[in-house]
Motif scaffolding. Sequence first.
Motif: not given
Length: 121
Positions: A1-10, A49-55, A23-33
């Motif tokens: 199970q992959v979980q994504l938790v955002e923070s920093g808004g206001g 916006g988006a960022i590729s796996r390797s930036s 922050v992403v948990s549950g799977r290898t982060f670097s495999t995701y764009y």
Amino acid sequence: QVQLVESGGGLVQAGGSLRLSCVVSGRTFSTYYMGWFRQAPGKEREFVGAISRSSATTLYRDSVKGRFTISRDNGKNTVYLRMNSLKPEDTAVYYCAAGSTSFGIRFYDYWGQGTQVTVSS
């Protein structure tokens, strides 16, 4: 199970800055764009916006180019959205998303719960 938790808004004044984290948990982060999206009240969710796996590659919607920057730290399983020169029209709930099939603006498999960004004029 992959979980994504955002923070920093206001709440920030027009012209100000914020940095969102996801922050992403549950799977290898670097495999995701990774992508950032937003949804304002009464409007459809839109790609930010988006960022590729390797930036190596980043994409942005035209209205945020030059103001927003996406980065990632694969060692910390975290993607960031730095937002400068914020405008009232940037007010929205911001979501991060992870994808694995086709880098771009459409194909995302997992989503966070969102973080509210409010820009006052």
